[in-house]
Design a protein around this motif. Structure first.
Motif, PDB file in Angstrom:
ATOM      1  N   MET A   1       1.010  -1.361   0.016  1.00 39.85           N
ATOM      2  CA  MET A   1       0.023  -0.055   0.104  1.00 39.85           C
ATOM      3  C   MET A   1       0.938   1.320  -0.049  1.00 39.85           C
ATOM      4  O   MET A   1       0.592   2.254  -0.880  1.00 39.85           O
ATOM      5  CB  MET A   1      -0.739  -0.109   1.295  1.00 39.85           C
ATOM      6  N   LEU A   2       2.065   1.423   0.713  1.00 42.63           N
ATOM      7  CA  LEU A   2       2.697   2.410   1.019  1.00 42.63           C
ATOM      8  C   LEU A   2       3.466   2.522  -0.332  1.00 42.63           C
ATOM      9  O   LEU A   2       3.595   3.787  -0.744  1.00 42.63           O
ATOM     10  CB  LEU A   2       3.811   2.288   1.965  1.00 42.63           C
ATOM     11  N   ASP A   3       3.867   1.475  -0.839  1.00 37.44           N
ATOM     12  CA  ASP A   3       4.689   1.568  -2.037  1.00 37.44           C
ATOM     13  C   ASP A   3       3.679   2.132  -3.247  1.00 37.44           C
ATOM     14  O   ASP A   3       4.188   2.864  -4.209  1.00 37.44           O
ATOM     15  CB  ASP A   3       4.996   0.372  -2.532  1.00 37.44           C
ATOM     16  N   ALA A   4       2.222   1.658  -3.230  1.00 34.25           N
ATOM     17  CA  ALA A   4       1.453   2.192  -4.200  1.00 34.25           C
ATOM     18  C   ALA A   4       1.185   3.670  -4.313  1.00 34.25           C
ATOM     19  O   ALA A   4       1.206   4.432  -5.158  1.00 34.25           O
ATOM     20  CB  ALA A   4       0.113   1.568  -4.402  1.00 34.25           C
ATOM     21  N   MET A   5       1.252   4.051  -3.034  1.00 34.14           N
ATOM     22  CA  MET A   5       1.227   5.483  -2.568  1.00 34.14           C
ATOM     23  C   MET A   5       2.158   6.097  -3.223  1.00 34.14           C
ATOM     24  O   MET A   5       2.057   7.287  -3.890  1.00 34.14           O
ATOM     25  CB  MET A   5       1.153   5.876  -1.242  1.00 34.14           C
ATOM     26  N   PHE A   6       3.581   5.908  -3.141  1.00 32.52           N
ATOM     27  CA  PHE A   6       4.642   6.704  -3.570  1.00 32.52           C
ATOM     28  C   PHE A   6       5.301   6.195  -4.915  1.00 32.52           C
ATOM     29  O   PHE A   6       6.040   6.824  -5.347  1.00 32.52           O
ATOM     30  CB  PHE A   6       5.887   6.536  -2.430  1.00 32.52           C
ATOM     31  N   SER A   7       4.644   5.295  -5.558  1.00 33.61           N
ATOM     32  CA  SER A   7       4.839   4.949  -7.201  1.00 33.61           C
ATOM     33  C   SER A   7       4.131   5.863  -7.983  1.00 33.61           C
ATOM     34  O   SER A   7       4.478   5.970  -9.249  1.00 33.61           O
ATOM     35  CB  SER A   7       4.410   3.595  -7.401  1.00 33.61           C
ATOM     36  N   SER A   8       3.120   6.652  -7.267  1.00 29.34           N
ATOM     37  CA  SER A   8       2.308   7.578  -8.156  1.00 29.34           C
ATOM     38  C   SER A   8       3.077   9.031  -8.152  1.00 29.34           C
ATOM     39  O   SER A   8       3.900   9.165  -7.049  1.00 29.34           O
ATOM     40  CB  SER A   8       1.016   7.850  -7.578  1.00 29.34           C
ATOM     41  N   ALA A   9       2.805   9.920  -8.954  1.00 26.86           N
ATOM     42  CA  ALA A   9       3.370  11.320  -8.967  1.00 26.86           C
ATOM     43  C   ALA A   9       2.726  12.165  -7.886  1.00 26.86           C
ATOM     44  O   ALA A   9       1.607  11.902  -7.482  1.00 26.86           O
ATOM     45  CB  ALA A   9       3.082  12.142 -10.294  1.00 26.86           C
ATOM     46  N   ILE A  10       3.524  12.901  -7.086  1.00 25.66           N
ATOM     47  CA  ILE A  10       3.116  13.908  -6.232  1.00 25.66           C
ATOM     48  C   ILE A  10       2.160  14.741  -6.609  1.00 25.66           C
ATOM     49  O   ILE A  10       0.981  14.972  -6.219  1.00 25.66           O
ATOM     50  CB  ILE A  10       4.229  14.832  -5.852  1.00 25.66           C
ATOM     51  N   ILE A  11       2.026  15.234  -8.238  1.00 28.17           N
ATOM     52  CA  ILE A  11       1.001  16.312  -8.363  1.00 28.17           C
ATOM     53  C   ILE A  11       0.174  15.603  -9.307  1.00 28.17           C
ATOM     54  O   ILE A  11      -0.971  16.264  -9.755  1.00 28.17           O
ATOM     55  CB  ILE A  11       1.620  17.275  -9.394  1.00 28.17           C
ATOM     56  N   ARG A  12      -0.061  14.278  -9.486  1.00 26.71           N
ATOM     57  CA  ARG A  12      -0.910  13.532 -10.031  1.00 26.71           C
ATOM     58  C   ARG A  12      -1.488  12.373  -9.236  1.00 26.71           C
ATOM     59  O   ARG A  12      -0.628  11.916  -8.798  1.00 26.71           O
ATOM     60  CB  ARG A  12      -0.738  13.238 -11.508  1.00 26.71           C
ATOM     61  N   THR A  13      -2.766  12.197  -9.259  1.00 23.72           N
ATOM     62  CA  THR A  13      -3.255  10.934  -8.523  1.00 23.72           C
ATOM     63  C   THR A  13      -3.307   9.876  -9.315  1.00 23.72           C
ATOM     64  O   THR A  13      -3.522   9.893 -10.626  1.00 23.72           O
ATOM     65  CB  THR A  13      -4.800  11.142  -7.760  1.00 23.72           C
ATOM     66  N   ALA A  14      -3.182   8.340  -8.776  1.00 23.86           N
ATOM     67  CA  ALA A  14      -3.310   7.294  -9.651  1.00 23.86           C
ATOM     68  C   ALA A  14      -4.682   6.476  -9.231  1.00 23.86           C
ATOM     69  O   ALA A  14      -4.661   6.107  -7.994  1.00 23.86           O
ATOM     70  CB  ALA A  14      -2.236   6.654  -9.045  1.00 23.86           C
ATOM     71  N   PRO A  15      -5.681   6.562  -9.684  1.00 23.35           N
ATOM     72  CA  PRO A  15      -6.853   5.686  -9.543  1.00 23.35           C
ATOM     73  C   PRO A  15      -6.484   4.355  -9.429  1.00 23.35           C
ATOM     74  O   PRO A  15      -5.984   3.653 -10.110  1.00 23.35           O
ATOM     75  CB  PRO A  15      -7.801   5.896 -10.728  1.00 23.35           C
ATOM     76  N   LEU A  16      -6.929   3.496  -8.147  1.00 21.69           N
ATOM     77  CA  LEU A  16      -6.829   2.144  -8.179  1.00 21.69           C
ATOM     78  C   LEU A  16      -8.197   1.629  -8.608  1.00 21.69           C
ATOM     79  O   LEU A  16      -9.063   1.786  -8.230  1.00 21.69           O
ATOM     80  CB  LEU A  16      -6.551   1.802  -6.663  1.00 21.69           C
ATOM     81  N   PRO A  17      -8.066   0.687  -9.525  1.00 19.71           N
ATOM     82  CA  PRO A  17      -9.271  -0.224  -9.920  1.00 19.71           C
ATOM     83  C   PRO A  17      -9.728  -1.191  -9.061  1.00 19.71           C
ATOM     84  O   PRO A  17      -8.910  -1.560  -7.925  1.00 19.71           O
ATOM     85  CB  PRO A  17      -8.715  -0.939 -11.242  1.00 19.71           C
ATOM     86  N   PRO A  18     -10.965  -1.510  -9.192  1.00 19.37           N
ATOM     87  CA  PRO A  18     -11.630  -2.641  -8.190  1.00 19.37           C
ATOM     88  C   PRO A  18     -10.929  -3.666  -7.767  1.00 19.37           C
ATOM     89  O   PRO A  18     -10.579  -3.885  -6.545  1.00 19.37           O
ATOM     90  CB  PRO A  18     -12.903  -2.725  -8.642  1.00 19.37           C
TER      91      PRO A  18
END
Length: 310
Positions: free
Chosen positions: A276-293
């Motif tokens: 979970m923490l890795d998913a959070m920081f694998s995304s860009a700071i200024i853009r969000t990464a939607p997680l699919p179901p």
């Protein structure tokens, strides 16, 4: 996720303020809005939302994000009457308050949901994990991204330092940010692990994060520092802001890399919490990464339906 920037030249004071009061320290006037709603079955639910996202409500000044004091406010509301569930609809805000709201939700053993066409972003996704039952509706979105203390801009003094002495200033900030990142990596992983049913081994986690703590930060040794210095010289203030966000992100990623080989020693459910923490920081700071179901289910963000295999 916003952080109060306390004086650019007093970097040490900023870091101390972050460690003691949490990321995203902003005025208490900027807070979530809370409303009671009746479901079709007559049950009362609590809606916690950014008023700026409401198309039907007249907003009070400042009701716009996760902010200091929201954890206490929602705790008081949940003590005041029984609620069937809490609905979250927010673009994020103060990371520390996201944790505080999540802790309050867990104390009250609340079901939490991101309702139809709503979204839960950034600090909201952290708070969401506090629910004992967690649901994201099909038309809702759940979006993660890394935190940043610099995304809202730089104080003039720090900007001047970066433009005049970029290498020295970035090197100093990288060393100090490394300590801040260690504290936040510990806090977030510990929180996530508990929220998904684990039991963190605090001593093992502290030991893993402390390894090589006196060495050169990866941001410096990897060549990113040299690249950012060159960009600042060529592009000016915009590149300086990007460099500071690079420092923040790299400091946490360095900690995640330390924890990966030792994850089996960090207690039950440490592996999915680290993911979970890795998913959070694998995304860009200024853009969000939607997680699919399917990702939400596989990683444990949402709780399985009774009778459904995990």
């Amino acid at each position: 996720m916003r952080i109060s920037i306390v004086g650019a030249l007093a970097v040490g004071a900023r870091l101390l303020a972050v460690c003691t009061s949490g990321l995203g320290a902003v005025s208490p006037a900027h807070a979530l809005a809370f409303e009671d709603h009746l479901r079709s079955d007559g049950a009362t639910v609590l809606l916690a939302f950014d008023c700026r996202d409401s198309e039907t409500r007249s907003c009070k000044p400042g009701e716009r994000s996760f902010s200091k004091g929201d954890g206490q406010r929602i705790d008081a509301l949940l003590r005041s009457k029984p609620y069937a569930e809490v609905l979250l609809h927010s673009g994020g805000g103060n990371l520390a308050e996201g944790v505080a709201v999540g802790e309050a939700l867990r104390r009250h053993k609340m079901a939490v949901r991101v309702g139809p066409k709503n979204h839960c972003v950034s600090a909201c996704t952290v708070a969401f994990l506090g629910g004992v039952l967690r649901t994201v509706d099909e038309s809702a979105t759940y979006e993660v991204h890394a935190y940043s203390g610099w995304s809202d801009g730089l104080a003039d003094e720090l900007k001047a330092e970066l433009l005049t002495y970029p290498e020295r200033t970035l090197r100093d900030l990288a060393r100090k940010e490394r300590q801040v990142a260690r504290g936040w990596t510990f806090r977030l992983l510990h929180y996530m692990q508990r929220m998904i049913g684990g039991h963190p081994d605090e001593a093992a986690l502290q030991s893993a994060l402390a390894s090589d703590a006196t060495g050169v930060p990866r941001y410096v040794s990897s060549g990113q520092l040299a690249a950012d210095v060159a960009r600042i010289s060529a592009e000016g203030p915009a590149a300086a802001q990007t460099a500071l966000m690079n420092i923040e992100r790299d400091a946490v990623e360095e900690n995640i890399e330390k924890l990966r080989p030792q994850v089996s020693q960090l207690g039950p459910r440490a592996r999915p919490a680290l993911a979970m923490l890795d998913a959070m920081f694998s995304s860009a700071i200024i853009r969000t990464a939607p997680l699919p179901p399917e990702v939400l289910k596989r990683m444990g963000y949402v709780t399985p339906i009774i009778g459904e295999s995990r």
